[in-house]
Design an enzyme around this catalytic site. Structure first.
Site, PDB file in Angstrom:
ATOM      1  N   HIS A 149       0.814  -2.790  11.143  1.00 41.44           N
ATOM      2  CA  HIS A 149       1.913  -3.639  11.631  1.00 41.44           C
ATOM      3  C   HIS A 149       2.313  -3.280  13.067  1.00 41.44           C
ATOM      4  O   HIS A 149       3.484  -3.276  13.412  1.00 41.44           O
ATOM      5  CB  HIS A 149       3.100  -3.581  10.667  1.00 41.44           C
ATOM      6  CG  HIS A 149       2.734  -4.063   9.295  1.00 41.44           C
ATOM      7  ND1 HIS A 149       2.451  -5.380   9.035  1.00 41.44           N
ATOM      8  CD2 HIS A 149       2.553  -3.392   8.130  1.00 41.44           C
ATOM      9  CE1 HIS A 149       2.123  -5.500   7.747  1.00 41.44           C
ATOM     10  NE2 HIS A 149       2.166  -4.312   7.199  1.00 41.44           N
ATOM     11  N   SER A 209       4.169  -6.498   2.600  1.00 36.19           N
ATOM     12  CA  SER A 209       2.892  -6.362   3.308  1.00 36.19           C
ATOM     13  C   SER A 209       1.742  -6.841   2.415  1.00 36.19           C
ATOM     14  O   SER A 209       1.635  -8.030   2.119  1.00 36.19           O
ATOM     15  CB  SER A 209       2.700  -4.912   3.758  1.00 36.19           C
ATOM     16  OG  SER A 209       1.573  -4.781   4.597  1.00 36.19           O
ATOM     17  N   GLN A 251       0.839  -1.193   0.000  1.00 34.43           N
ATOM     18  CA  GLN A 251       0.000   0.000   0.000  1.00 34.43           C
ATOM     19  C   GLN A 251       0.877   1.246   0.000  1.00 34.43           C
ATOM     20  O   GLN A 251       1.900   1.300   0.674  1.00 34.43           O
ATOM     21  CB  GLN A 251      -0.880  -0.034   1.243  1.00 34.43           C
ATOM     22  CG  GLN A 251      -2.023   0.935   1.231  1.00 34.43           C
ATOM     23  CD  GLN A 251      -3.024   0.630   2.331  1.00 34.43           C
ATOM     24  OE1 GLN A 251      -3.234  -0.517   2.679  1.00 34.43           O
ATOM     25  NE2 GLN A 251      -3.613   1.664   2.893  1.00 34.43           N
TER      26      GLN A 251
END
Length: 306
Positions: free
Chosen positions: A196, A90, A11
């Protein structure tokens, strides 16, 4: 022996217009965008191809990015490109698993749509933040923030770029301490949550429940997980790792170092932007990085890799 890796951004790489030229030029890419629209009840063409306010919202970004990256992957596969290993930063890890054969494309898109909503809604707006720390060693950052509550490392991107995450006030205080401790710069990131971090543990638990009934497939090639920066060959590990990944640090630098140690010397960054190339050049500037971001890249890649 030379090895090829497909790598996928996370992202933040999204941009209006991404994937539009693949939709125009490739029937197989067009099929995936249209199927994804139906699968998650979103107009992917409007979301990805036109300037709009939703593309940068986590709950929409994730499905849009994965759809675009997997549509590009379809085209590369049709042109005969086969990686030896895959990895994604991610969100990009879902693309890597799909590219490795472990997850159906539409399942990956449906899952990240749910992931995006969970990540967006778990922590109220304004209560969490992230900050990039520039030109400070990871162990020094860990030392300085080690005694602080509600702040931790989110991303080990590359030498000289670490991201911290947590509650807003704690991240802001940590940024001041890190700057005083010798960081060249600290930059608060324009994100909608403390990704995270342990604050996202509930999202990971809910994501695990979403994945429980899903059927994953045996991996055709290995991928490297963000959680441990190690190779995954058993798809049975993937659900647990993806649930952990939401709140665990992204060990991207360590993942790339692992792939290089395994003999990878050519990386193809699939999707918008060149973020991962920038990271890799700071990890090992000798390694070759190619791109599949726009339609014109495809012929160049075929020539480079033939």
């Amino acid at each position: 022996m030379s090895k090829l890796a497909f790598i996928y951004p996370g992202q933040g790489a999204q941009t209006a217009g991404m994937g539009a030229d693949f939709y125009e030029n490739s029937e197989t890419a067009r099929e995936l965008f249209d199927a994804a629209s139906e699968a998650v009840s979103l107009d992917m063409k409007e979301l990805c191809f036109t300037p709009n306010d939703r593309l940068d919202l986590t709950e929409y970004t994730q499905a849009a990015m994965v759809t675009t990256c997997l549509a590009i992957t379809r085209v590369l596969t049709e042109r005969g490109m086969k990686p030896d290993i895959a990895a994604g930063l991610s969100l990009g890890e879902y693309c890597a698993i799909a590219a490795a054969g472990g997850m159906q494309e539409l399942d990956a898109i449906r899952l990240v749509r749910k992931r995006g909503i969970l990540m967006q809604n778990t922590v109220p707006a304004g209560e969490g933040a992230m900050c990039a720390v520039i030109a400070m060693a990871a162990d020094e950052i860990e030392r300085i923030i080690g005694g602080m509550e509600d702040v931790s490392v989110a991303n080990y991107n590359c030498p000289g770029q670490i991201v911290i995450t947590g509650k807003t006030k704690a991240v802001e205080e940590a940024a001041v301490r890190l700057k005083e401790g010798g960081a060249k710069r600290t930059v608060m990131l324009n994100v909608s949550g403390p990704f995270h971090s342990k604050l996202l543990l509930p999202a990971g638990e809910q994501l695990a429940a979403e994945m429980e009934p899903m059927v994953f497939s045996a991996l055709q090639i290995p991928y490297v997980t963000n959680v441990t920066a190690k190779t995954v060959t058993d798809i049975g590990e993937s659900k647990g790792l993806l649930a952990q990944q939401v709140s665990a640090p992204v060990r991207w630098q360590q993942s790339m170092e692992h792939m290089i140690a395994e003999g990878v010397d050519t990386f193809v960054e699939i999707g918008p932007g060149k973020t991962l190339e920038g990271f890799l050049k700071k990890i090992d500037k000798e390694k070759r990085v190619l791109h599949a971001s726009v339609w014109e890249d495809v012929d160049k890649l075929v020539q480079e890799l033939s």
